[in-house]
Motif scaffolding. Sequence first.
Motif, PDB file in Angstrom:
ATOM      1  N   LEU A  76       0.847  -1.194   0.000  1.00 23.38           N
ATOM      2  CA  LEU A  76       0.000   0.000   0.000  1.00 23.38           C
ATOM      3  C   LEU A  76       0.878   1.238   0.000  1.00 23.38           C
ATOM      4  N   ARG A  77       0.594   2.153  -0.918  1.00 19.51           N
ATOM      5  CA  ARG A  77       1.276   3.447  -0.938  1.00 19.51           C
ATOM      6  C   ARG A  77       0.229   4.549  -1.029  1.00 19.51           C
ATOM      7  N   ILE A  78       0.288   5.479  -0.080  1.00 18.49           N
ATOM      8  CA  ILE A  78      -0.672   6.572  -0.009  1.00 18.49           C
ATOM      9  C   ILE A  78       0.108   7.881  -0.026  1.00 18.49           C
ATOM     10  N   PHE A  79      -0.244   8.773  -0.940  1.00 16.93           N
ATOM     11  CA  PHE A  79       0.483  10.024  -1.122  1.00 16.93           C
ATOM     12  C   PHE A  79      -0.415  11.211  -0.797  1.00 16.93           C
ATOM     13  N   GLY A  80       0.066  12.062   0.110  1.00 10.21           N
ATOM     14  CA  GLY A  80      -0.664  13.264   0.472  1.00 10.21           C
ATOM     15  C   GLY A  80       0.134  14.511   0.167  1.00 10.21           C
ATOM     16  N   LYS A  81      -0.456  15.662   0.441  1.00 11.87           N
ATOM     17  CA  LYS A  81       0.202  16.927   0.157  1.00 11.87           C
ATOM     18  C   LYS A  81       1.417  17.151   1.066  1.00 11.87           C
ATOM     19  N   LYS A  82       1.380  16.548   2.277  1.00 13.37           N
ATOM     20  CA  LYS A  82       2.468  16.747   3.237  1.00 13.37           C
ATOM     21  C   LYS A  82       3.447  15.585   3.310  1.00 13.37           C
ATOM     22  N   GLY A  83       3.071  14.417   2.769  1.00 13.62           N
ATOM     23  CA  GLY A  83       3.955  13.260   2.883  1.00 13.62           C
ATOM     24  C   GLY A  83       3.307  12.015   2.319  1.00 13.62           C
ATOM     25  N   SER A  84       3.962  10.882   2.506  1.00 12.96           N
ATOM     26  CA  SER A  84       3.430   9.620   1.983  1.00 12.96           C
ATOM     27  C   SER A  84       3.695   8.483   2.961  1.00 12.96           C
ATOM     28  N   LEU A  85       2.891   7.404   2.816  1.00 12.78           N
ATOM     29  CA  LEU A  85       3.015   6.208   3.643  1.00 12.78           C
ATOM     30  C   LEU A  85       3.236   5.003   2.739  1.00 12.78           C
ATOM     31  N   THR A  86       4.064   4.050   3.213  1.00 15.86           N
ATOM     32  CA  THR A  86       4.282   2.797   2.490  1.00 15.86           C
ATOM     33  C   THR A  86       4.239   1.644   3.471  1.00 15.86           C
ATOM     34  N   TRP A  87       3.468   0.605   3.124  1.00 16.50           N
ATOM     35  CA  TRP A  87       3.381  -0.608   3.963  1.00 16.50           C
ATOM     36  C   TRP A  87       3.413  -1.839   3.081  1.00 16.50           C
ATOM     37  N   HIS A  88       4.251  -2.834   3.467  1.00 19.65           N
ATOM     38  CA  HIS A  88       4.339  -4.122   2.787  1.00 19.65           C
ATOM     39  C   HIS A  88       3.782  -5.203   3.712  1.00 19.65           C
ATOM     40  N   GLN A  89       2.885  -6.027   3.212  1.00 16.98           N
ATOM     41  CA  GLN A  89       2.326  -7.106   4.024  1.00 16.98           C
ATOM     42  C   GLN A  89       3.398  -8.092   4.469  1.00 16.98           C
ATOM     43  N   MET A  90       4.460  -8.269   3.684  1.00 19.32           N
ATOM     44  CA  MET A  90       5.526  -9.200   4.055  1.00 19.32           C
ATOM     45  C   MET A  90       6.394  -8.665   5.194  1.00 19.32           C
ATOM     46  N   LYS A  91       6.265  -7.374   5.500  1.00 20.83           N
ATOM     47  CA  LYS A  91       6.905  -6.782   6.680  1.00 20.83           C
ATOM     48  C   LYS A  91       5.802  -6.112   7.489  1.00 20.83           C
ATOM     49  N   PRO A  92       4.961  -6.924   8.124  1.00 19.27           N
ATOM     50  CA  PRO A  92       3.679  -6.414   8.621  1.00 19.27           C
ATOM     51  C   PRO A  92       3.758  -5.456   9.789  1.00 19.27           C
ATOM     52  N   GLU A  93       4.878  -5.416  10.501  1.00 21.62           N
ATOM     53  CA  GLU A  93       4.912  -4.632  11.739  1.00 21.62           C
ATOM     54  C   GLU A  93       5.631  -3.296  11.586  1.00 21.62           C
ATOM     55  N   GLU A  94       5.863  -2.871  10.351  1.00 21.52           N
ATOM     56  CA  GLU A  94       6.517  -1.582  10.159  1.00 21.52           C
ATOM     57  C   GLU A  94       5.971  -0.869   8.921  1.00 21.52           C
ATOM     58  N   PHE A  95       6.112   0.446   8.921  1.00 19.49           N
ATOM     59  CA  PHE A  95       5.756   1.237   7.752  1.00 19.49           C
ATOM     60  C   PHE A  95       6.682   2.436   7.659  1.00 19.49           C
ATOM     61  N   GLU A  96       6.716   3.060   6.496  1.00 22.93           N
ATOM     62  CA  GLU A  96       7.564   4.226   6.282  1.00 22.93           C
ATOM     63  C   GLU A  96       6.710   5.467   6.059  1.00 22.93           C
ATOM     64  N   LEU A  97       7.129   6.548   6.692  1.00 24.32           N
ATOM     65  CA  LEU A  97       6.522   7.854   6.489  1.00 24.32           C
ATOM     66  C   LEU A  97       7.562   8.754   5.834  1.00 24.32           C
ATOM     67  N   SER A  98       7.274   9.218   4.638  1.00 27.61           N
ATOM     68  CA  SER A  98       8.180  10.129   3.925  1.00 27.61           C
ATOM     69  C   SER A  98       7.624  11.539   4.010  1.00 27.61           C
ATOM     70  N   LYS A  99       8.528  12.523   4.284  1.00 29.31           N
ATOM     71  CA  LYS A  99       8.100  13.906   4.466  1.00 29.31           C
ATOM     72  C   LYS A  99       8.614  14.791   3.333  1.00 29.31           C
ATOM     73  N   LEU A 100       8.061  15.981   3.264  1.00 22.43           N
ATOM     74  CA  LEU A 100       8.411  16.908   2.194  1.00 22.43           C
ATOM     75  C   LEU A 100       9.886  17.311   2.226  1.00 22.43           C
ATOM     76  N   ASP A 101      10.506  17.303   3.419  1.00 23.17           N
ATOM     77  CA  ASP A 101      11.904  17.722   3.514  1.00 23.17           C
ATOM     78  C   ASP A 101      12.876  16.628   3.047  1.00 23.17           C
ATOM     79  N   GLY A 102      12.333  15.500   2.571  1.00 21.40           N
ATOM     80  CA  GLY A 102      13.176  14.427   2.068  1.00 21.40           C
ATOM     81  C   GLY A 102      13.469  13.337   3.080  1.00 21.40           C
ATOM     82  N   SER A 103      13.100  13.553   4.331  1.00 19.75           N
ATOM     83  CA  SER A 103      13.364  12.548   5.362  1.00 19.75           C
ATOM     84  C   SER A 103      12.401  11.378   5.237  1.00 19.75           C
ATOM     85  N   ILE A 104      12.899  10.182   5.565  1.00 17.53           N
ATOM     86  CA  ILE A 104      12.082   8.972   5.569  1.00 17.53           C
ATOM     87  C   ILE A 104      12.200   8.346   6.952  1.00 17.53           C
ATOM     88  N   ILE A 105      11.075   8.206   7.634  1.00 17.58           N
ATOM     89  CA  ILE A 105      11.070   7.681   9.005  1.00 17.58           C
ATOM     90  C   ILE A 105      10.393   6.319   9.007  1.00 17.58           C
TER      91      ILE A 105
END
Length: 372
Positions: A265-294
């Motif tokens: 699943l990838r969801i893109f918003g005006k302030k950032g985006s989210l990514t989640w993989h079912q094969m890694k079910p307990e984590e997700f990534e939040l990407s921000k406008l400043d280029g950081s990925i948490i």
Amino acid sequence: MEKNRNLKKKKHLKLGFIGGGINSTIGKIHYLASKLDDNWKLESGFFSRDQKDNIKSAKEFGVPLNRNYNKFELFLKKEKKLLDAVSLITPPETHFYYLKKLLEKNFFVICDKPLVVSSTEIKKIKKIKNYRNLRITYNYTGYPIVRELKKIISEKKLGKIKKILFEMPQDALTNNSRKKIKIKNWRLKDRHLPNICYDLGSHLFNLANFLLLENPSSVFGNYFNSSGIKNIHDNAMIMLKYKSGINGFLWFGKSAVGYRNGLKLRIFGKKGSLTWHQMKPEEFELSKLDGSIIKYDLSSSNLQKNNKECIRYKLGHPSGFIEAFANSYNDISNYFQSKRTDYTFGVNESEDITFLLEKSFESHKKKAWVNV
């Protein structure tokens, strides 16, 4: 010891199975999921039309032979007042037949997705007096991280959502997988809709609505075959447009070499985006406008309260598919007690999903955008 003797014994909800015998892979998942939180007890079943498999299934699941039935009509007659719910775990094209009879006898039904195979059948279901006495299992919404994504989106942390890209590629129909696992015959022939719609597409449309609380207003579908198996479409690529301005793209298929279950699943918003993989079910990534990925995981201190209730062990010992499915059964048991519908799905949600799938296939045949 005195304290232990006085402990109140937990009351189980009494469950019956239609289908889901030992030759059904998803049947075993329903059984394990129903047991995990100790809310349900499987007490009876009509597991298979094959009497040998029926008896073996009852023994495997600990169901007394006097409550194991070789005819569906006998199950209906004998179990009417003995059960809290019935799990329907048969091939999709048989669902309407069983649902109609179960609902007319006032059974509560937990139906494996999809509910039925057409919007016409759903309209007939909605004419039955007790049609609200059912819930449908869309188990991917049971993952704690998916529920966390819903919270992030609802709190506008991504800003206005601009686009989504959801995919669910699998390799079940590739030559290598088919040598290892025998594909059920009913999966090798498309009917009203391609079988991949019921197996995979229903999940993606469910997840999209669950996260966005909105259905698309128009769709453009492209269905095709890349496995070489006759009489089926084994891939679909669907573009979506929403009234709110969101654009989307769904890809699901069963001939993607190297993907056991590539749900992403990838969801893109005006302030950032989210990514989640079912094969890694307990984590997700939040990407921000400043280029950081948490990268976040289930140790997050601000995890929503409801999520903490559906996490069973500490970080580093991953929960997965069965636990997510168990969360669905737990949600349904909560529904029995309080009528909370936060994470449960009924006829209306399934009607929306079926209608969207039908429109996407209509679009494929017309080779044009179709309004929903």
